[in-house]
Design a protein around this motif. Structure first.
Motif, PDB file in Angstrom:
ATOM      1  N   ILE A   1       7.126   0.591  -9.694  1.00  0.00           N
ATOM      2  CA  ILE A   1       8.185   0.797 -10.684  1.00  0.00           C
ATOM      3  C   ILE A   1       7.631   1.700 -11.777  1.00  0.00           C
ATOM      4  CG2 ILE A   1       9.659  -0.272 -12.433  1.00  0.00           C
ATOM      5  CD1 ILE A   1       9.833  -2.747 -10.708  1.00  0.00           C
ATOM      6  N   PHE A   2       8.271   2.840 -11.965  1.00  0.00           N
ATOM      7  CA  PHE A   2       7.905   3.782 -13.017  1.00  0.00           C
ATOM      8  C   PHE A   2       9.160   4.117 -13.814  1.00  0.00           C
ATOM      9  CE2 PHE A   2       4.755   4.750  -9.641  1.00  0.00           C
ATOM     10  CZ  PHE A   2       3.594   4.460 -10.353  1.00  0.00           C
ATOM     11  N   GLU A   3       9.100   3.850 -15.097  1.00  0.00           N
ATOM     12  CA  GLU A   3      10.222   4.134 -16.002  1.00  0.00           C
ATOM     13  C   GLU A   3      11.521   3.526 -15.456  1.00  0.00           C
ATOM     14  OE1 GLU A   3      10.235   8.337 -16.514  1.00  0.00           O
ATOM     15  OE2 GLU A   3       8.414   8.357 -17.728  1.00  0.00           O
ATOM     16  N   GLN A   4      11.423   2.243 -15.068  1.00  0.00           N
ATOM     17  CA  GLN A   4      12.551   1.444 -14.610  1.00  0.00           C
ATOM     18  C   GLN A   4      13.161   1.940 -13.288  1.00  0.00           C
ATOM     19  OE1 GLN A   4      15.293   1.267 -17.907  1.00  0.00           O
ATOM     20  NE2 GLN A   4      13.983  -0.106 -19.087  1.00  0.00           N
ATOM     21  N   GLU A   5      12.441   2.779 -12.577  1.00  0.00           N
ATOM     22  CA  GLU A   5      12.901   3.245 -11.264  1.00  0.00           C
ATOM     23  C   GLU A   5      11.914   2.764 -10.206  1.00  0.00           C
ATOM     24  OE1 GLU A   5      14.137   7.338  -8.828  1.00  0.00           O
ATOM     25  OE2 GLU A   5      13.344   7.453 -10.887  1.00  0.00           O
ATOM     26  N   GLN A   6      12.444   2.182  -9.126  1.00  0.00           N
ATOM     27  CA  GLN A   6      11.594   1.606  -8.097  1.00  0.00           C
ATOM     28  C   GLN A   6      11.466   2.558  -6.903  1.00  0.00           C
ATOM     29  OE1 GLN A   6      12.640  -2.409  -7.124  1.00  0.00           O
ATOM     30  NE2 GLN A   6      10.854  -2.745  -5.801  1.00  0.00           N
ATOM     31  N   PHE A   7      10.248   2.579  -6.312  1.00  0.00           N
ATOM     32  CA  PHE A   7       9.948   3.450  -5.173  1.00  0.00           C
ATOM     33  C   PHE A   7       9.280   2.584  -4.098  1.00  0.00           C
ATOM     34  CE2 PHE A   7       9.807   5.883  -9.067  1.00  0.00           C
ATOM     35  CZ  PHE A   7      10.534   7.029  -8.784  1.00  0.00           C
ATOM     36  N   TRP A   8       9.688   2.763  -2.825  1.00  0.00           N
ATOM     37  CA  TRP A   8       9.223   1.924  -1.736  1.00  0.00           C
ATOM     38  C   TRP A   8       8.454   2.769  -0.715  1.00  0.00           C
ATOM     39  CZ3 TRP A   8      14.005   1.803  -3.972  1.00  0.00           C
ATOM     40  CH2 TRP A   8      14.387   0.602  -4.599  1.00  0.00           C
ATOM     41  N   PHE A   9       7.384   2.207  -0.180  1.00  0.00           N
ATOM     42  CA  PHE A   9       6.529   2.934   0.769  1.00  0.00           C
ATOM     43  C   PHE A   9       6.034   1.978   1.856  1.00  0.00           C
ATOM     44  CE2 PHE A   9       6.138   5.068  -3.307  1.00  0.00           C
ATOM     45  CZ  PHE A   9       6.299   6.417  -2.963  1.00  0.00           C
TER      46      PHE A   9
ATOM     47  N   TRP B   1       4.667   6.543   4.464  1.00  0.00           N
ATOM     48  CA  TRP B   1       6.110   6.749   4.622  1.00  0.00           C
ATOM     49  C   TRP B   1       6.846   6.327   3.352  1.00  0.00           C
ATOM     50  CZ3 TRP B   1       8.953   9.013   8.420  1.00  0.00           C
ATOM     51  CH2 TRP B   1       8.281   9.355   9.598  1.00  0.00           C
ATOM     52  N   LYS B   2       7.685   7.243   2.868  1.00  0.00           N
ATOM     53  CA  LYS B   2       8.585   6.890   1.767  1.00  0.00           C
ATOM     54  C   LYS B   2       9.818   6.221   2.380  1.00  0.00           C
ATOM     55  CE  LYS B   2      10.740   8.898  -2.343  1.00  0.00           C
ATOM     56  NZ  LYS B   2      11.015  10.139  -3.108  1.00  0.00           N
ATOM     57  N   CYS B   3      10.272   5.111   1.750  1.00  0.00           N
ATOM     58  CA  CYS B   3      11.316   4.282   2.364  1.00  0.00           C
ATOM     59  C   CYS B   3      12.481   4.045   1.404  1.00  0.00           C
ATOM     60  CB  CYS B   3      10.735   2.925   2.777  1.00  0.00           C
ATOM     61  SG  CYS B   3       9.290   3.051   3.848  1.00  0.00           S
ATOM     62  N   ASN B   4      13.503   3.405   1.991  1.00  0.00           N
ATOM     63  CA  ASN B   4      14.588   2.922   1.133  1.00  0.00           C
ATOM     64  C   ASN B   4      14.240   1.505   0.675  1.00  0.00           C
ATOM     65  OD1 ASN B   4      15.100   1.219   3.288  1.00  0.00           O
ATOM     66  ND2 ASN B   4      16.826   2.442   4.068  1.00  0.00           N
TER      67      ASN B   4
ATOM     68  N   GLU C   1      10.821   9.390   4.865  1.00  0.00           N
ATOM     69  CA  GLU C   1      10.091  10.661   4.716  1.00  0.00           C
ATOM     70  C   GLU C   1       8.586  10.410   4.830  1.00  0.00           C
ATOM     71  OE1 GLU C   1       9.317  14.217   1.405  1.00  0.00           O
ATOM     72  OE2 GLU C   1      10.710  12.573   0.982  1.00  0.00           O
ATOM     73  N   GLU C   2       7.944  11.195   5.677  1.00  0.00           N
ATOM     74  CA  GLU C   2       6.501  11.039   5.879  1.00  0.00           C
ATOM     75  C   GLU C   2       5.737  11.935   4.895  1.00  0.00           C
ATOM     76  OE1 GLU C   2       3.646  10.718   9.779  1.00  0.00           O
ATOM     77  OE2 GLU C   2       4.838  12.554   9.555  1.00  0.00           O
ATOM     78  N   LEU C   3       4.719  11.354   4.262  1.00  0.00           N
ATOM     79  CA  LEU C   3       3.885  12.095   3.315  1.00  0.00           C
ATOM     80  C   LEU C   3       2.429  11.998   3.752  1.00  0.00           C
ATOM     81  CD1 LEU C   3       5.317  10.721  -0.073  1.00  0.00           C
ATOM     82  CD2 LEU C   3       5.945  12.863   1.053  1.00  0.00           C
ATOM     83  N   ALA C   4       1.698  13.095   3.636  1.00  0.00           N
ATOM     84  CA  ALA C   4       0.249  13.035   3.835  1.00  0.00           C
ATOM     85  C   ALA C   4      -0.356  12.251   2.679  1.00  0.00           C
ATOM     86  CB  ALA C   4      -0.335  14.440   3.889  1.00  0.00           C
ATOM     87  N   VAL C   5      -1.470  11.582   2.936  1.00  0.00           N
ATOM     88  CA  VAL C   5      -2.093  10.747   1.903  1.00  0.00           C
ATOM     89  C   VAL C   5      -2.416  11.559   0.660  1.00  0.00           C
ATOM     90  CG1 VAL C   5      -4.144   9.396   1.327  1.00  0.00           C
ATOM     91  CG2 VAL C   5      -2.995   9.029   3.500  1.00  0.00           C
ATOM     92  N   ASP C   6      -2.901  12.785   0.853  1.00  0.00           N
ATOM     93  CA  ASP C   6      -3.239  13.628  -0.307  1.00  0.00           C
ATOM     94  C   ASP C   6      -2.009  13.897  -1.163  1.00  0.00           C
ATOM     95  OD1 ASP C   6      -5.836  13.707   0.480  1.00  0.00           O
ATOM     96  OD2 ASP C   6      -5.727  15.680   1.434  1.00  0.00           O
ATOM     97  N   LYS C   7      -0.906  14.195  -0.506  1.00  0.00           N
ATOM     98  CA  LYS C   7       0.336  14.451  -1.248  1.00  0.00           C
ATOM     99  C   LYS C   7       0.817  13.181  -1.944  1.00  0.00           C
ATOM    100  CE  LYS C   7       4.900  16.582  -0.728  1.00  0.00           C
ATOM    101  NZ  LYS C   7       5.857  17.211   0.219  1.00  0.00           N
ATOM    102  N   TYR C   8       0.665  12.064  -1.258  1.00  0.00           N
ATOM    103  CA  TYR C   8       1.044  10.762  -1.841  1.00  0.00           C
ATOM    104  C   TYR C   8       0.191  10.462  -3.078  1.00  0.00           C
ATOM    105  CZ  TYR C   8       0.919   5.652  -2.286  1.00  0.00           C
ATOM    106  OH  TYR C   8       0.946   4.360  -2.768  1.00  0.00           O
ATOM    107  N   CYS C   9      -1.116  10.726  -2.994  1.00  0.00           N
ATOM    108  CA  CYS C   9      -2.002  10.494  -4.149  1.00  0.00           C
ATOM    109  C   CYS C   9      -1.658  11.429  -5.313  1.00  0.00           C
ATOM    110  CB  CYS C   9      -3.458  10.675  -3.728  1.00  0.00           C
ATOM    111  SG  CYS C   9      -4.089   9.337  -2.689  1.00  0.00           S
ATOM    112  N   THR C  10      -1.249  12.631  -4.984  1.00  0.00           N
ATOM    113  CA  THR C  10      -0.799  13.549  -6.042  1.00  0.00           C
ATOM    114  C   THR C  10       0.433  12.990  -6.745  1.00  0.00           C
ATOM    115  OG1 THR C  10      -1.663  15.463  -4.827  1.00  0.00           O
ATOM    116  CG2 THR C  10      -0.007  15.902  -6.516  1.00  0.00           C
TER     117      THR C  10
END
Length: 398
Positions: free
Chosen positions: A72-80, A91-94, A101-110
């Motif tokens: 949760i960042f700034e009251q917005e939730q993100f699922w992986f 994987w980014k999820c609902n 959406e598939e993300l490389a680990v490096d991109k995810y860490c960014t």
């Protein structure tokens, strides 16, 4: 912030975090092997680490599995979702953890770096977080090396990571950058000397060159004493030009002399006159009584007529030669004027000009050698000073 971790292989399948300090506790009896270290490795796995995916004991007993988590960042939730087998991707999820959406680990860490608002110069997200997750199973458990992320990591790199975290690294980075620049300059200069693009001389050679320059300069001044004022300032390029014009002038004068000689022959031919002298014939008859004077008179008459024809041609040749002399004289005058304007001394000999140009060249070569020595000394001194500053910064850091 990390909000939750979900895994079907957990005894407690969902673990929720709250803001502030979160603590993982064992049992009241202090039992081991209840999953505290494994859970902390899962937290590291959620933050982009790979140790959990290589935990052979866990994989052997549990098998490869998904770890679901949300932030949760700034009251917005993100699922992986991240799987222990395909751990190079996230994987980014609902909100029901369905993959989108598939993300490389490096991109995810960014992405994590941006959301946590770290984004510190020259510091990656894993370098800011991973090295401080110290848990059994990772290579950073040595209490004598509290900053190392792996056993064989250089101490300098480990300490740099801490400085970067507290935004104290840039002064050292600038010193390192400057030291690298000065070192590269010294290395480049050495290579240029090796390939003879730049002179390579010693201090003894520089001292010799300095004395030689003084002697050569004195010789130039002595040459100037016997010439008009200003010749001492004549540089090698002007000397070369003066020599060239002097050569052209000499060639033109020789050409004019040759034409003058031809003109003199033509004028002598024009001045010759054929004449019929009766008295001369009478004198001839005394020695040769049988001479045919009438025939001789005819021959002399023929010569006179021929002379008239030749005279016309000789007059034409004379005018042509006179024009050539006028033209070449004009060229000579131009050369003399150029030479006079160039060196202010039209009588300056080629020998003097050549010697002056040679002296200038010798001085230039010697000065270039000395300049190369001075430049190299400056580069080495700059590298030494930059190296000392960097060592001082390292000692303060320690």
């Amino acid at each position: 912030m990390l909000f939750e971790i979900i895994c079907n292989e957990f005894r407690q399948q969902r673990i929720e975090f709250h803001s502030g300090l979160n603590t993982v506790l064992g049992t009241k009896t202090g039992n081991n092997s209840i999953g505290k270290s494994s859970f902390l490795m899962i937290v590291d796995f959620v933050f982009g680490g790979n140790t959990y995916a290589h935990a052979t004991d866990i994989i052997r007993h549990v098998g490869h599995h998904d770890i679901c988590f949300s932030f949760i960042f700034e009251q917005e939730q993100f699922w992986f979702v991240r799987n222990t087998l395909d751990h190079q991707n996230v994987w980014k999820c609902n909100n029901t953890y369905e993959k989108e959406e598939e993300l490389a680990v490096d991109k995810y860490c960014t992405w994590l770096n941006e959301k946590y608002k770290l984004e510190l110069p020259y510091l990656s997200f894993r370098d800011a977080v991973g090295r401080y997750i110290r848990v059994y199973g990772k290579e950073n458990l040595n209490e004598k090396q509290p900053l190392h992320t792996v056993i064989n990591e250089k101490s300098q790199k480990a300490s740099y990571a801490l400085l970067k975290l507290f935004e104290l690294y840039m002064p050292i980075h600038n010193l390192e950058k400057q030291h690298n620049i000065s070192k590269e300059a010294v290395d480049t200069f050495r290579k240029a000397q090796k390939h003879h693009f730049v002179a390579s001389v010693t201090k003894r050679q520089v001292d010799y060159n300095t004395k030689e320059i003084e002697l050569l300069t004195m010789e130039i001044e002595q040459i100037a004493v016997g010439l008009e004022k200003g010749f001492a300032d004549l540089d090698a390029e002007l000397s070369d030009e003066a020599i060239r014009i002097k050569q052209l002038l000499s060639r033109a004068r020789r050409q004019r002399s040759s034409i003058n000689a031809k003109l003199k022959v033509v004028e002598e031919n024009l001045s010759y006159r054929f004449s019929i002298a009766t008295d001369d014939f009478n004198q001839l008859k005394k020695f040769f009584p049988n001479a045919n004077l009438a025939a001789l008179s005819e021959v002399e008459k023929f010569h006179s007529e021929i002379s008239s024809v030749f005279s016309t041609e000789l007059q034409t040749e004379k005018r042509r030669l006179q024009k050539e002399i006028a033209d070449i004289t004009l060229v000579i005058s131009e050369y003399e004027l150029k030479l006079e304007n160039l060196i202010q001394n039209p009588k300056l000999s080629k020998t003097i000009l050549s010697r002056h140009a040679d002296l200038q060249r010798q001085i230039r070569v010697l000065k270039e050698q000395n300049d190369a020595y001075s430049k190299f000394a400056q580069l080495k001194q700059a590298e030494k000073e930059d190296s000392e500053l960097l060592l001082l910064a390292h000692s303060v850091q320690k």
